[in-house]
Motif scaffolding. Structure first.
Motif, PDB file in Angstrom:
ATOM      1  N   TYR A   1       5.858   5.260 -10.333  1.00 46.13           N
ATOM      2  CA  TYR A   1       4.820   5.544  -9.359  1.00 46.13           C
ATOM      3  C   TYR A   1       5.419   6.521  -8.342  1.00 46.13           C
ATOM      4  CZ  TYR A   1       7.651   2.531  -6.469  1.00 46.13           C
ATOM      5  OH  TYR A   1       8.698   2.004  -5.785  1.00 46.13           O
ATOM      6  N   ILE A   2       4.561   7.077  -7.505  1.00 49.17           N
ATOM      7  CA  ILE A   2       5.031   8.007  -6.483  1.00 49.17           C
ATOM      8  C   ILE A   2       5.137   7.254  -5.165  1.00 49.17           C
ATOM      9  CG2 ILE A   2       4.447  10.090  -5.199  1.00 49.17           C
ATOM     10  CD1 ILE A   2       3.024  10.980  -7.847  1.00 49.17           C
ATOM     11  N   GLU A   3       6.303   7.244  -4.593  1.00 51.24           N
ATOM     12  CA  GLU A   3       6.528   6.345  -3.457  1.00 51.24           C
ATOM     13  C   GLU A   3       6.351   7.034  -2.108  1.00 51.24           C
ATOM     14  OE1 GLU A   3      10.597   5.174  -3.820  1.00 51.24           O
ATOM     15  OE2 GLU A   3      11.305   7.178  -3.354  1.00 51.24           O
ATOM     16  N   LEU A   4       5.965   8.329  -2.171  1.00 53.26           N
ATOM     17  CA  LEU A   4       5.896   9.137  -0.960  1.00 53.26           C
ATOM     18  C   LEU A   4       5.134   8.441   0.167  1.00 53.26           C
ATOM     19  CD1 LEU A   4       7.209  11.889  -0.933  1.00 53.26           C
ATOM     20  CD2 LEU A   4       4.944  12.913  -1.099  1.00 53.26           C
ATOM     21  N   LEU A   5       3.907   8.015  -0.137  1.00 51.53           N
ATOM     22  CA  LEU A   5       3.056   7.430   0.890  1.00 51.53           C
ATOM     23  C   LEU A   5       3.515   6.006   1.231  1.00 51.53           C
ATOM     24  CD1 LEU A   5       0.528   7.737   2.636  1.00 51.53           C
ATOM     25  CD2 LEU A   5      -0.801   6.802   0.761  1.00 51.53           C
ATOM     26  N   ILE A   6       3.774   5.217   0.193  1.00 49.21           N
ATOM     27  CA  ILE A   6       4.124   3.809   0.401  1.00 49.21           C
ATOM     28  C   ILE A   6       5.360   3.656   1.282  1.00 49.21           C
ATOM     29  CG2 ILE A   6       4.963   1.737  -0.772  1.00 49.21           C
ATOM     30  CD1 ILE A   6       3.078   2.255  -2.958  1.00 49.21           C
TER      31      ILE A   6
ATOM     32  N   PRO B   1       5.023  -1.833   7.716  1.00 51.35           N
ATOM     33  CA  PRO B   1       4.909  -3.006   6.853  1.00 51.35           C
ATOM     34  C   PRO B   1       3.480  -3.502   6.663  1.00 51.35           C
ATOM     35  CG  PRO B   1       6.216  -3.481   8.836  1.00 51.35           C
ATOM     36  CD  PRO B   1       5.940  -2.024   8.835  1.00 51.35           C
ATOM     37  N   ASP B   2       2.668  -3.499   7.725  1.00 52.59           N
ATOM     38  CA  ASP B   2       1.305  -4.030   7.601  1.00 52.59           C
ATOM     39  C   ASP B   2       0.444  -3.137   6.717  1.00 52.59           C
ATOM     40  OD1 ASP B   2       1.751  -6.254   9.057  1.00 52.59           O
ATOM     41  OD2 ASP B   2       1.125  -5.361  10.975  1.00 52.59           O
ATOM     42  N   ALA B   3       0.481  -1.853   7.028  1.00 54.91           N
ATOM     43  CA  ALA B   3      -0.309  -0.897   6.268  1.00 54.91           C
ATOM     44  C   ALA B   3       0.143  -0.899   4.812  1.00 54.91           C
ATOM     45  CB  ALA B   3      -0.151   0.498   6.858  1.00 54.91           C
TER      46      ALA B   3
ATOM     47  N   GLY C   1       1.299 -12.187  -3.614  1.00 55.03           N
ATOM     48  CA  GLY C   1       1.558 -11.256  -2.523  1.00 55.03           C
ATOM     49  C   GLY C   1       2.784 -10.400  -2.763  1.00 55.03           C
ATOM     50  N   GLU C   2       3.107 -10.200  -4.057  1.00 59.13           N
ATOM     51  CA  GLU C   2       4.275  -9.379  -4.362  1.00 59.13           C
ATOM     52  C   GLU C   2       3.854  -7.932  -4.547  1.00 59.13           C
ATOM     53  OE1 GLU C   2       7.034 -10.413  -7.504  1.00 59.13           O
ATOM     54  OE2 GLU C   2       6.513 -12.515  -7.174  1.00 59.13           O
ATOM     55  N   SER C   3       4.823  -7.047  -4.451  1.00 62.77           N
ATOM     56  CA  SER C   3       4.554  -5.642  -4.687  1.00 62.77           C
ATOM     57  C   SER C   3       4.873  -5.342  -6.147  1.00 62.77           C
ATOM     58  CB  SER C   3       5.431  -4.809  -3.748  1.00 62.77           C
ATOM     59  OG  SER C   3       5.733  -3.588  -4.335  1.00 62.77           O
ATOM     60  N   PRO C   4       4.129  -4.428  -6.804  1.00 60.97           N
ATOM     61  CA  PRO C   4       4.452  -4.099  -8.187  1.00 60.97           C
ATOM     62  C   PRO C   4       5.671  -3.178  -8.282  1.00 60.97           C
ATOM     63  CG  PRO C   4       2.561  -2.844  -7.462  1.00 60.97           C
ATOM     64  CD  PRO C   4       2.926  -3.753  -6.331  1.00 60.97           C
TER      65      PRO C   4
END
Lengths: 437, 147
Positions: free
Chosen positions: B60-65, B70-72, B142-145
């Protein structure tokens, strides 16, 4: 819908989803579902998406990809790769900039076999950079060669990306693999010349230090035992293909077997290493193939909605020379390279680029090779190339982005020079595959 | 499922090598080997894909993430997971429909061997169905992929 809108919708949706951070494969599939609903008549379109995936995956031309990946992982996990690294290292003796050459030689082998320049950059960055800095190498000379090796790896066989690109462009897989051999050697020579010149002009960049000298007998032993057999496997893969004795698929499978036999001879083919290799190979294969699955319909949607032909008609209507057009196409790749990985870039652009190249009368093998190099450059070009950020992630604390730009620049220039050379002298790429016919 | 995929990958290599060996020893090699290699190519990614979701191996592209707070970030990850679940569920549903249709109408995939098409197609709803579950599992926990 007019074709500019179709293009804006299809590309816009997919790029937006990717930038959002959706897994690339799912982003492709999502855009397909929406596109298929619009252009292929509702839910029938979704059925079409799955049927296309079925057709695209069961294509024999893609078989070399998992085989090349498995071969690379076997090479790495059995420890054969490390053995070769050490041997090259010992052989260099007291040469100034020794570790930089070792990185280029070993890194190229490793990156070519591992099929992922992101992975090999991360690995070499964490492995070689601290070692070189410790020895007093300048940070530029420590990091530059690592980022340079990726450019070599995509074009010399066995390159999984080359197999995929040839499949997408419906050109001969073997021809594209072979086309990279000569330019690969040219690029390697440029790198060596670059490092040599560098250490001559700025001796401080690579201080010499006393290393244990290997005796002549020792050197012969190293070459015979740790280098010749590994190189033989690569020669086996290229050789059987060149001689027409095996197809690329068969050559790749034989390469796998070759590495396994070799590892067994060195008594390092453990069950553990074997399992790890299969798992790692599977991981990349699944990741890549799922994206290919998704992109199968994407290219069809582009054609279906009139987007491909519209764009090609529009682009060729300009009074631009084919060379100008080629440069525009490369510029687009460089731009995409700022935020995308090579695989996604390739799958996005190939459905448009190859028909366009054909319309312009380009030799597709020649064009494919330039495209491969451009993909790698786009990946490493300041200010945003993805590989630069990977490097930053593994570089020692205190390394700034500016350091990394300076380190990458000379090596990126070499690849750019090679692209220019291939454009000016097409035989560089087309001679070897032509001679084999 | 991933284990099967791994076995298939090794089997593929063995089959191709056998094919080359047979041909060069002067035997007529079997065209079925060729066909099965192609089928394996379809089954490997389908069987491996749900496992890769669990292993967090999809790119995936992590640029934005990575740029978000943390909340967003948590909100965005939830959105992405929900979208991914929707995509996989839709494909699983229609994959199932094609499988049933192929079965009822008796479609065959004609290569060197007339393979009932539904047997192959059935792997699609299986793969996308399992992926839906894996993505849902991440969402519930609630985990991140991502790694």
């Amino acid at each position: 819908m007019d074709w500019p809108w179709a293009i804006a919708l299809l590309f816009g949706l997919i790029v937006a989803l990717m930038l959002l951070g959706m897994p690339v494969a799912i982003a492709f599939l999502a855009a397909n579902i929406v596109g298929a609903m619009i252009f292929m008549g509702g839910t029938i379109g979704i059925v079409q998406v799955l049927n296309n995936g079925f057709g695209a995956m069961t294509s024999f031309a893609l078989v070399p990809i998992p085989m090349f990946l498995l071969m690379g992982e076997l090479f790495y996990y059995t420890g054969l790769a490390a053995k070769m690294f050490n041997a090259i290292d010992r052989l260099m003796g007291n040469l100034p900039g020794r570790l930089a050459y070792v990185t280029v030689a070993g890194g190229t082998g490793f990156a070519a076999l591992s099929g992922s320049s992101m992975g090999s950059t991360a690995l070499l960055g964490s492995l070689m950079v601290p070692e070189m800095m410790k020895r007093g190498y300048s940070k530029y000379l420590s990091m530059g060669p690592i980022m340079g090796t990726g450019g070599l790896a995509v074009i010399i066989p066995p390159s999984a990306l080359a197999v995929l690109l040839a499949t997408l462009g419906r050109t001969d897989v073997g021809a594209l693999l072979l086309a990279g051999v000569v330019p690969g050697l040219v690029l390697a020579t440029m790198y060596v010349a670059l490092i040599y010149g560098w250490t001559r002009l700025a001796p401080g960049a690579a201080p010499s230090y006393a290393v244990e000298r290997a005796s002549v007998a020792e050197k012969i032993r190293l070459v015979a035992l740790d280098i010749v057999p590994m190189v033989a496997v690569i020669v086996l893969v290229i050789g059987t293909m060149v001689s027409g004795w095996a197809t690329p698929t068969e050559a790749a499978a034989l390469g796998c077997l070759g590495v396994m036999v070799l590892a067994a001879c060195y008594r390092c083919l453990t069950w553990r290493a074997f399992r790890q290799s299969v798992e790692a190979g599977l991981r990349i294969t699944v990741m890549a193939f799922l994206i290919i699955f998704g992109s199968a319909t994407f290219s069809q949607l582009l054609a279906f909605s009139g987007a491909s032909s519209g764009l090609i008609g529009w682009a060729t209507a300009f009074e631009v020379s084919p060379l100008g057009m080629l440069l525009v196409m490369l510029a687009v790749i460089f731009f995409l390279g700022c935020f995308m990985d090579q695989l996604s870039m390739m799958l996005l652009t190939a459905p448009i680029y190859f028909p366009l190249a054909q319309a312009l009368g380009f030799d597709l093998v020649w064009f494919g090779l330039i495209l491969l190099l451009a993909l790698e450059v786009g990946y490493t070009t300041p200010p945003f190339g993805l590989l630069l950020f990977v490097m930053k992630g593994v570089a020692p604390p205190g390394t700034t982005m500016r350091d990394i730009y300076y380190a990458a620049a000379p090596f990126v220039s070499c690849v750019l020079a090679l692209i220019a050379l291939i454009i000016l002298f097409p035989p560089l790429a087309t001679w070897l595959p032509g001679a084999m016919r | 499922m991933a284990l099967v995929a791994g076995v298939l990958m090794v089997a593929m290599m063995v089959m191709i090598v056998t094919d080359v060996a047979l041909r060069n020893l002067g035997y007529q090699s079997s065209a079925h080997l060729f066909t099965f290699t192609e089928y394996f190519l379809l089954l490997i990614p389908l069987l491996g894909a749900p496992w890769l979701v669990r292993e967090k191996g999809h790119i995936y592209i992590e640029l934005l993430i990575s740029a978000l707070g943390p909340d967003a970030r948590r909100a965005l990850v939830k959105l992405i997971l929900a979208l991914s679940i929707a995509v996989c569920a839709v494909l699983a549903w229609y994959g199932g429909a094609i499988t049933v249709q192929d079965f009822v109408q008796g479609h065959k995939d004609v290569r060197s061997y007339d393979m009932p098409r539904w047997i192959l197609m059935a792997f699609m709803p299986l793969a996308f169905g399992m992926m839906t579950l894996e993505f849902a599992r991440l969402l519930v926990r609630g985990e991140s992929p991502y790694k």
